[in-house]
Structures are given as C-alpha cells and as structure tokens.
Design a protein around this motif. Structure first.
Motif, PDB file in Angstrom:
ATOM      1  N   LEU A  52      43.475  33.763  33.095  1.00  0.00           N
ATOM      2  CA  LEU A  52      44.603  33.090  33.732  1.00  0.00           C
ATOM      3  C   LEU A  52      44.732  33.500  35.199  1.00  0.00           C
ATOM      4  CD1 LEU A  52      47.460  33.331  31.057  1.00  0.00           C
ATOM      5  CD2 LEU A  52      46.168  31.295  31.721  1.00  0.00           C
ATOM      6  N   PRO A  53      45.217  32.603  36.051  1.00  0.00           N
ATOM      7  CA  PRO A  53      45.508  33.003  37.435  1.00  0.00           C
ATOM      8  C   PRO A  53      46.550  34.122  37.446  1.00  0.00           C
ATOM      9  CG  PRO A  53      45.569  30.621  37.204  1.00  0.00           C
ATOM     10  CD  PRO A  53      45.481  31.169  35.813  1.00  0.00           C
ATOM     11  N   PRO A  54      46.385  35.130  38.288  1.00  0.00           N
ATOM     12  CA  PRO A  54      47.364  36.227  38.328  1.00  0.00           C
ATOM     13  C   PRO A  54      48.797  35.764  38.562  1.00  0.00           C
ATOM     14  CG  PRO A  54      45.405  36.816  39.561  1.00  0.00           C
ATOM     15  CD  PRO A  54      45.249  35.376  39.189  1.00  0.00           C
ATOM     16  N   THR A  55      48.978  34.658  39.284  1.00  0.00           N
ATOM     17  CA  THR A  55      50.334  34.160  39.520  1.00  0.00           C
ATOM     18  C   THR A  55      50.970  33.657  38.222  1.00  0.00           C
ATOM     19  OG1 THR A  55      49.314  32.064  40.191  1.00  0.00           O
ATOM     20  CG2 THR A  55      50.029  33.551  41.943  1.00  0.00           C
ATOM     21  N   PHE A  59      54.278  35.095  36.694  1.00  0.00           N
ATOM     22  CA  PHE A  59      55.410  34.240  36.319  1.00  0.00           C
ATOM     23  C   PHE A  59      55.905  34.594  34.926  1.00  0.00           C
ATOM     24  CE2 PHE A  59      57.207  30.435  34.368  1.00  0.00           C
ATOM     25  CZ  PHE A  59      58.154  30.071  35.320  1.00  0.00           C
ATOM     26  N   GLY A  60      54.970  34.813  33.996  1.00  0.00           N
ATOM     27  CA  GLY A  60      55.362  35.207  32.648  1.00  0.00           C
ATOM     28  C   GLY A  60      56.093  36.538  32.638  1.00  0.00           C
ATOM     29  N   MET A 164      54.530  38.474  42.410  1.00  0.00           N
ATOM     30  CA  MET A 164      55.529  37.700  41.678  1.00  0.00           C
ATOM     31  C   MET A 164      56.624  38.579  41.099  1.00  0.00           C
ATOM     32  SD  MET A 164      54.823  34.357  41.622  1.00  0.00           S
ATOM     33  CE  MET A 164      55.496  33.719  40.092  1.00  0.00           C
ATOM     34  N   VAL A 165      56.250  39.712  40.516  1.00  0.00           N
ATOM     35  CA  VAL A 165      57.214  40.494  39.748  1.00  0.00           C
ATOM     36  C   VAL A 165      57.770  41.700  40.515  1.00  0.00           C
ATOM     37  CG1 VAL A 165      55.620  42.135  38.640  1.00  0.00           C
ATOM     38  CG2 VAL A 165      57.614  41.308  37.390  1.00  0.00           C
ATOM     39  N   ALA A 166      57.044  42.165  41.541  1.00  0.00           N
ATOM     40  CA  ALA A 166      57.495  43.341  42.283  1.00  0.00           C
ATOM     41  C   ALA A 166      57.816  43.045  43.735  1.00  0.00           C
ATOM     42  CB  ALA A 166      56.437  44.445  42.207  1.00  0.00           C
TER      43      ALA A 166
END
Length: 225
Positions: A52-55, A59-60, A164-166
């Motif tokens: 999967l793309p890291p983005t 997002f997940g 995305m998450v940090a």
C-alpha cells in the motif's frame, strides 16, 4: 542547521525496530509453521503495508489514532493524552510500515532449517522456551538479522505515514525525510543535500554491514565445509 532530525530519526527507528523485532518473531514463529483456516488472509493483512502507499497506511492510522478515532478518543478520554502529532505516533507509523519486512524474513528463517533438531530436544525433555532460545533462535539468526537491518533502514526512511499521523513539527516529529521535504519546499537546497547524504550513508552502511556479515558468517563457513 539543527541536527535534531538525525537524533529523532535514530530514536524513532531504533524503538520501532525493537518492537517489530520482538512482535515479528513471535508472529512469524506462531503462524509460519501452522496450518489453519484463513491463514492466507491473515498473512496478507500482515504484509499489506508493504504494497500500500504509505499515505494510505498513514490515513488508516490517522483514523484509528486521531482524536475522533476509536483508539485516539479512548486515550484522550481516559488518559487525556493526544497521540497524533507526537513522536510516539511517528514510532507507530514506522513500526506498521516496516513490520512486513521483519515478518517475511523471520517466517522464512524459521522454515529454512531442519525441525528434527527441535523435536529431538523436546523428546529429551527440554522445554519449548529453552528449545527456542538454544536451538531455534540461533539457527534462524542469519535471517532474523537480515530482517532486523532492513526493518531499521525502512523505519529510518519512513515518510508518508509519518507525515499523515505525526506531522512535520521541528524538534518534535521532523525526521530526516521530513527535514528533506521541508528544506526543498523552502528552497534550502544545500540543507536538503546534507540530509540526503546523511540518510544515504546510514542506509548504505546498514546494508553494506549486513552483506559483509552474511559473507563472513554464513557463506564462508558453508564454503569451508
């Protein structure tokens, strides 16, 4: 030029590698040798971050760990702790993205030696824990080491999920890849070149050392025998 992205990257990659190493070995040991319904589905889920793309992975994680997500909201309600946009979130992102590499290496390592040695030890009364640490782990060590080094290198270079998450907070969550991104965006090309050279040197050194160790400790003894 602040070198905090270097120390932060090494800190995040090291913690993520330790987590992945322990959990990856446990899962690989438990799953690789067993046959059960849905095994292919379970392994596909484990390896999914690899394709999967890291983005998408980010997002997940953002959905799960955000203040409105199931895990993030629980942490906020019970501990008043906001997980996203912290270095801990960056560790989680690096852990999830690099985990498939460790799992694949460990799974292959535990299947590539003769299990009769383990069975003989168990028959003679050795406990499963003793058999694992005295027989299974040493026999699988070359493959486990390869997974360990690749996991560290992948965690060190993680970008998309971390962003995305940090986020990209200088001194808090800005790792080397994020520092490169920020430097290019701001037109600070010399700074970007410096970070690129540093991360290439770290990654190259890790892989070079792994190749040297493998040839010295695995290939050479086999050739001599």
């Amino acid at each position: 030029m602040s070198y905090s992205p270097l120390f932060l990257s090494l800190k995040i990659a090291s913690i993520a590698t330790i987590i992945v190493f322990v959990v990856g070995i446990a899962l690989a040991r438990g799953i690789s040798r067993k046959v059960f319904p849905g095994k292919s589905i379970v392994e596909s889920i484990i390896l999914l971050p690899l394709v999967l793309p890291p983005t998408v992975v980010g997002f997940g994680l953002l959905y799960l760990l955000g203040v409105n997500g199931p895990i993030g909201q629980w942490l906020l309600d019970w501990f008043e702790y906001k997980l996203v946009f912290t270095w801990v979130a960056a560790v989680i992102a690096a852990t999830v993205v690099s985990f498939p590499l460790m799992y694949q290496s460990a799974s292959a390592a535990f299947q590539n030696y003769d299990r009769n040695v383990e069975n003989a030890a168990l028959t003679m009364g050795a406990s499963r824990i003793k058999v694992f640490f005295t027989i299974s782990f040493p026999l699988a060590w070359p493959g486990l080491l390869a997974g360990l080094v690749l996991t560290f290198a992948r965690a060190l270079g993680e970008f998309g999920a971390t962003l995305m998450v940090a986020g990209n907070i200088p001194g808090a969550t800005s790792t080397i890849p994020l520092a490169i991104y920020s430097a290019v965006e701001a037109g600070r090309m010399e700074q970007a070149y410096t970070w690129v050279i540093i991360i290439i040197a770290l990654g190259f050194s890790s892989v070079l050392w792994l190749n040297w160790w493998t040839k010295r400790n695995v290939i050479s003894p086999n050739q001599n025998s």
